[in-house]
Design a protein around this motif. Structure first.
Motif, PDB file in Angstrom:
ATOM      1  N   ARG A   1       0.846  -1.200   0.000  1.00  0.00           N
ATOM      2  CA  ARG A   1       0.000   0.000   0.000  1.00  0.00           C
ATOM      3  C   ARG A   1       0.873   1.239   0.000  1.00  0.00           C
ATOM      4  O   ARG A   1       1.897   1.294   0.672  1.00  0.00           O
TER       5      ARG A   1
ATOM      6  N   SER B   1       0.271   5.677   0.189  1.00  0.00           N
ATOM      7  CA  SER B   1      -0.744   6.597   0.684  1.00  0.00           C
ATOM      8  C   SER B   1      -1.379   7.482  -0.374  1.00  0.00           C
ATOM      9  O   SER B   1      -2.525   7.867  -0.250  1.00  0.00           O
TER      10      SER B   1
ATOM     11  N   GLU C   1      -2.804  -1.417  -3.247  1.00  0.00           N
ATOM     12  CA  GLU C   1      -3.716  -0.287  -3.427  1.00  0.00           C
ATOM     13  C   GLU C   1      -3.029   1.023  -3.094  1.00  0.00           C
ATOM     14  O   GLU C   1      -2.024   1.053  -2.384  1.00  0.00           O
TER      15      GLU C   1
ATOM     16  N   GLN D   1      -4.035   4.032  -1.199  1.00  0.00           N
ATOM     17  CA  GLN D   1      -5.078   4.449  -0.256  1.00  0.00           C
ATOM     18  C   GLN D   1      -4.401   4.871   1.038  1.00  0.00           C
ATOM     19  O   GLN D   1      -3.442   4.245   1.474  1.00  0.00           O
TER      20      GLN D   1
ATOM     21  N   ASP E   1      -7.690   5.525   6.106  1.00  0.00           N
ATOM     22  CA  ASP E   1      -9.005   5.184   5.559  1.00  0.00           C
ATOM     23  C   ASP E   1      -9.474   3.849   6.117  1.00  0.00           C
ATOM     24  O   ASP E   1      -8.742   2.873   6.110  1.00  0.00           O
TER      25      ASP E   1
ATOM     26  N   ASP F   1     -11.993   2.259   4.810  1.00  0.00           N
ATOM     27  CA  ASP F   1     -12.408   1.473   3.649  1.00  0.00           C
ATOM     28  C   ASP F   1     -11.213   1.280   2.724  1.00  0.00           C
ATOM     29  O   ASP F   1     -10.862   2.176   1.964  1.00  0.00           O
ATOM     30  N   ARG F   2     -10.588   0.121   2.826  1.00  0.00           N
ATOM     31  CA  ARG F   2      -9.466  -0.222   1.947  1.00  0.00           C
ATOM     32  C   ARG F   2      -9.830  -1.530   1.252  1.00  0.00           C
ATOM     33  O   ARG F   2      -9.604  -2.618   1.788  1.00  0.00           O
TER      34      ARG F   2
END
Length: 189
Positions: free
Chosen positions: A7, A9, A33, A35, A39, A41-42
């Motif tokens: 991940r 950011s 991802e 994200q 958050d 919601d990942r």
């Protein structure tokens, strides 16, 4: 199976380095991802956590790539443990729940996180009790002073409409109506 999660950011960052490191460490399946870690919601993380099966190992390059906080980390790893899934961090060899030492280190970290949460809650309750003892109940200070309330009640008694009272005192019609309703309630036994 080793399952990797990468991940970054922001959209300006690239997770290619993380993916390369995870692949080099044996990750056969990768989820990634762009994200913020803050958050809730990942989608890729949620999909990854649904994908892993008993006997798998979830692998990340750094701890902060996975969790928002110590308690969030504990929640994720507890869910992995319940599924029989191990957890490893490349940049911190002591965090490897597939080993006895890794389980011990993680248990200590989880205990510290739980202790910090309890302390934070205790301080919060002490602050609330102190505020109540000082007569502060929280929330925004009342905007309608006792003087304005008296003016609203006086104007209403003189037959002025709620709309005109609201314009006169500079508050909404609903605020004026609320003052009038409270005044009626205190007069009615």
């Amino acid at each position: 199976m080793i399952v990797g999660y990468a991940r970054v950011s922001s959209t300006g960052q690239d997770h290619a380095t993380q993916i390369d490191r995870l692949t080099a460490a044996g990750a056969e399946k990768l989820f990634s991802e762009k994200q913020s870690g803050l958050d809730k919601d990942r989608p890729a993380l949620e999909e990854c956590l649904r994908f892993v099966r008993e006997g798998d190992v979830l692998l990340v390059t750094k701890l902060d790539r996975l969790a928002r906080s110590a308690s969030h980390l504990h929640q994720i790893v507890e869910g992995l443990n319940q599924k029989g899934v191990g957890f490893r961090v490349l940049d911190d060899a002591t965090l490897d729940t597939t080993t006895r030492t890794g389980k011990l280190v993680f248990g200590i970290l989880a205990s510290i996180a739980e202790f910090e949460t309890a302390l934070r809650k205790e301080r919060q309750l002490e602050g609330i009790a102190k505020a109540k003892a000082e007569g502060r109940t929280g929330g925004r200070p009342a905007q309608i002073t006792p003087g304005i309330k008296a003016e609203i009640i006086q104007l209403s008694a003189e037959g002025v409409s709620v709309r005109k009272i609201a314009a006169e005192v500079g508050f909404s019609k609903s605020a004026v109506q609320k003052v009038l309703d409270e005044a009626k309630a205190t007069k009615t036994p």
